[in-house]
Design a protein around this motif. Structure first.
Motif, PDB file in Angstrom:
ATOM      1  N   GLN A  57      47.352  36.260  36.708  1.00 50.73           N
ATOM      2  CA  GLN A  57      48.472  36.541  37.614  1.00 50.73           C
ATOM      3  C   GLN A  57      49.100  37.900  37.303  1.00 50.73           C
ATOM      4  O   GLN A  57      49.386  38.684  38.212  1.00 50.73           O
ATOM      5  CB  GLN A  57      49.525  35.443  37.516  1.00 50.73           C
ATOM      6  CG  GLN A  57      50.673  35.640  38.485  1.00 50.73           C
ATOM      7  CD  GLN A  57      51.695  34.515  38.426  1.00 50.73           C
ATOM      8  OE1 GLN A  57      51.750  33.754  37.473  1.00 50.73           O
ATOM      9  NE2 GLN A  57      52.509  34.408  39.456  1.00 50.73           N
ATOM     10  N   ALA A  58      49.289  38.195  36.024  1.00 51.47           N
ATOM     11  CA  ALA A  58      49.885  39.479  35.638  1.00 51.47           C
ATOM     12  C   ALA A  58      49.012  40.646  36.102  1.00 51.47           C
ATOM     13  O   ALA A  58      49.516  41.630  36.644  1.00 51.47           O
ATOM     14  CB  ALA A  58      50.084  39.531  34.125  1.00 51.47           C
ATOM     15  N   VAL A  59      47.699  40.521  35.902  1.00 50.99           N
ATOM     16  CA  VAL A  59      46.776  41.566  36.351  1.00 50.99           C
ATOM     17  C   VAL A  59      46.821  41.658  37.877  1.00 50.99           C
ATOM     18  O   VAL A  59      46.926  42.755  38.441  1.00 50.99           O
ATOM     19  CB  VAL A  59      45.342  41.292  35.855  1.00 50.99           C
ATOM     20  CG1 VAL A  59      44.354  42.257  36.497  1.00 50.99           C
ATOM     21  CG2 VAL A  59      45.266  41.381  34.331  1.00 50.99           C
ATOM     22  N   PHE A  60      46.759  40.518  38.539  1.00 54.30           N
ATOM     23  CA  PHE A  60      46.736  40.484  40.003  1.00 54.30           C
ATOM     24  C   PHE A  60      47.902  41.268  40.609  1.00 54.30           C
ATOM     25  O   PHE A  60      47.715  42.020  41.567  1.00 54.30           O
ATOM     26  CB  PHE A  60      46.769  39.030  40.498  1.00 54.30           C
ATOM     27  CG  PHE A  60      46.919  38.915  41.980  1.00 54.30           C
ATOM     28  CD1 PHE A  60      45.836  39.151  42.816  1.00 54.30           C
ATOM     29  CD2 PHE A  60      48.145  38.605  42.556  1.00 54.30           C
ATOM     30  CE1 PHE A  60      45.972  39.067  44.192  1.00 54.30           C
ATOM     31  CE2 PHE A  60      48.283  38.520  43.931  1.00 54.30           C
ATOM     32  CZ  PHE A  60      47.198  38.756  44.748  1.00 54.30           C
ATOM     33  N   TYR A  61      49.096  41.113  40.058  1.00 52.78           N
ATOM     34  CA  TYR A  61      50.269  41.775  40.634  1.00 52.78           C
ATOM     35  C   TYR A  61      50.271  43.291  40.421  1.00 52.78           C
ATOM     36  O   TYR A  61      51.143  43.982  40.943  1.00 52.78           O
ATOM     37  CB  TYR A  61      51.557  41.153  40.095  1.00 52.78           C
ATOM     38  CG  TYR A  61      51.894  39.855  40.789  1.00 52.78           C
ATOM     39  CD1 TYR A  61      51.993  39.787  42.180  1.00 52.78           C
ATOM     40  CD2 TYR A  61      52.095  38.692  40.073  1.00 52.78           C
ATOM     41  CE1 TYR A  61      52.286  38.600  42.831  1.00 52.78           C
ATOM     42  CE2 TYR A  61      52.395  37.492  40.715  1.00 52.78           C
ATOM     43  CZ  TYR A  61      52.486  37.459  42.093  1.00 52.78           C
ATOM     44  OH  TYR A  61      52.771  36.285  42.737  1.00 52.78           O
ATOM     45  N   HIS A  62      49.277  43.798  39.708  1.00 48.89           N
ATOM     46  CA  HIS A  62      49.165  45.244  39.506  1.00 48.89           C
ATOM     47  C   HIS A  62      47.902  45.817  40.164  1.00 48.89           C
ATOM     48  O   HIS A  62      47.419  46.871  39.777  1.00 48.89           O
ATOM     49  CB  HIS A  62      49.205  45.569  38.012  1.00 48.89           C
ATOM     50  CG  HIS A  62      50.580  45.410  37.438  1.00 48.89           C
ATOM     51  ND1 HIS A  62      51.057  44.209  37.006  1.00 48.89           N
ATOM     52  CD2 HIS A  62      51.582  46.307  37.284  1.00 48.89           C
ATOM     53  CE1 HIS A  62      52.299  44.360  36.584  1.00 48.89           C
ATOM     54  NE2 HIS A  62      52.639  45.622  36.747  1.00 48.89           N
ATOM     55  N   THR A  63      47.361  45.081  41.162  1.00 48.41           N
ATOM     56  CA  THR A  63      46.166  45.534  41.875  1.00 48.41           C
ATOM     57  C   THR A  63      46.469  45.694  43.366  1.00 48.41           C
ATOM     58  O   THR A  63      47.432  45.138  43.878  1.00 48.41           O
ATOM     59  CB  THR A  63      45.016  44.508  41.706  1.00 48.41           C
ATOM     60  OG1 THR A  63      45.437  43.238  42.204  1.00 48.41           O
ATOM     61  CG2 THR A  63      44.583  44.380  40.262  1.00 48.41           C
ATOM     62  N   ARG A  64      45.606  46.482  44.040  1.00 50.73           N
ATOM     63  CA  ARG A  64      45.717  46.666  45.490  1.00 50.73           C
ATOM     64  C   ARG A  64      44.335  46.453  46.114  1.00 50.73           C
ATOM     65  O   ARG A  64      43.321  46.780  45.502  1.00 50.73           O
ATOM     66  CB  ARG A  64      46.229  48.072  45.816  1.00 50.73           C
ATOM     67  CG  ARG A  64      47.678  48.274  45.381  1.00 50.73           C
ATOM     68  CD  ARG A  64      48.229  49.624  45.818  1.00 50.73           C
ATOM     69  NE  ARG A  64      47.486  50.777  45.343  1.00 50.73           N
ATOM     70  CZ  ARG A  64      47.567  51.278  44.111  1.00 50.73           C
ATOM     71  NH1 ARG A  64      48.349  50.735  43.211  1.00 50.73           N
ATOM     72  NH2 ARG A  64      46.872  52.348  43.776  1.00 50.73           N
TER      73      ARG A  64
END
Length: 194
Positions: A57-64
């Motif tokens: 989740q943490a990684v996901f929120y920093h991707t586009r």
């Protein structure tokens, strides 16, 4: 599944079913990457498999995702987001990585994508992410530089490949039924035989 079937089935997947990817499949993907070519056989790439839900989740929120079809192909956490990531980093040579790290990464990522297709998984090769924040979350060592992410999951979409000529647009698009179409050049459009 034979190689040609895998090659033709591989598509970038941005929407995923919300079920976990088995660790054995992610390990198999990294094993495939280890067989990819490496410039001068220096083998400078390192892999971090991310399955822990909080870290995913943490990684996901920093991707586009999918700039040409945003926001319609921007996954939402808990709805259609990837359930795993593989982070690809390279050992630095001084302050930065060798330019060959990007070539090595391309070969490794394609190998991982083919291994994923063989396991009926989908992937999205991600270069649009906050590398500093993600490196912190994943505790990437100081002597490595995070280069790319590979989102992984069980596909919840089936993008369509359209064969095009060199004078046609390469822009991927959504049709009236919300199907993603990805134009790819025909062989004769980009190949010279001498």
């Amino acid at each position: 599944m034979d190689y040609n079937a895998i090659l033709q089935k591989r598509r970038t997947i941005r929407f995923y079913q919300q079920k976990k990817v088995a660790e054995k499949h992610l390990v198999k993907m990294v094993e495939a990457a280890l067989h990819a070519p490496s410039a001068a056989n220096n083998q400078i790439l390192r892999y971090t498999i991310v399955r822990n839900e909080d870290l995913v989740q943490a990684v996901f929120y920093h991707t586009r995702y999918g700039g040409r079809v945003t926001p319609k192909r921007s996954p939402q956490w808990g709805v259609n987001a990837p359930t795993a990531f593989i982070a690809i980093s390279a050992v630095k040579s001084g302050e930065t990585v060798s330019p060959m790290a990007y070539a090595d990464s391309g070969a490794a990522i394609m190998s991982m994508q083919f291994a994923a297709v063989a396991e009926n998984l989908g992937t999205c090769w991600i270069g649009a992410f906050n590398a500093k924040e993600v490196s912190n979350f994943l505790a990437i060592p100081e002597n490595e530089q995070l280069i790319f992410l590979l989102a992984v999951g069980h596909p919840a979409e089936k993008p369509v490949e359209d064969v095009i000529q060199s004078n046609e647009s390469v822009a991927y698009y959504l049709d009236e039924y919300d199907n993603l179409h990805v134009p790819k050049y025909a062989l004769e459009a980009v190949t010279r035989i001498l």
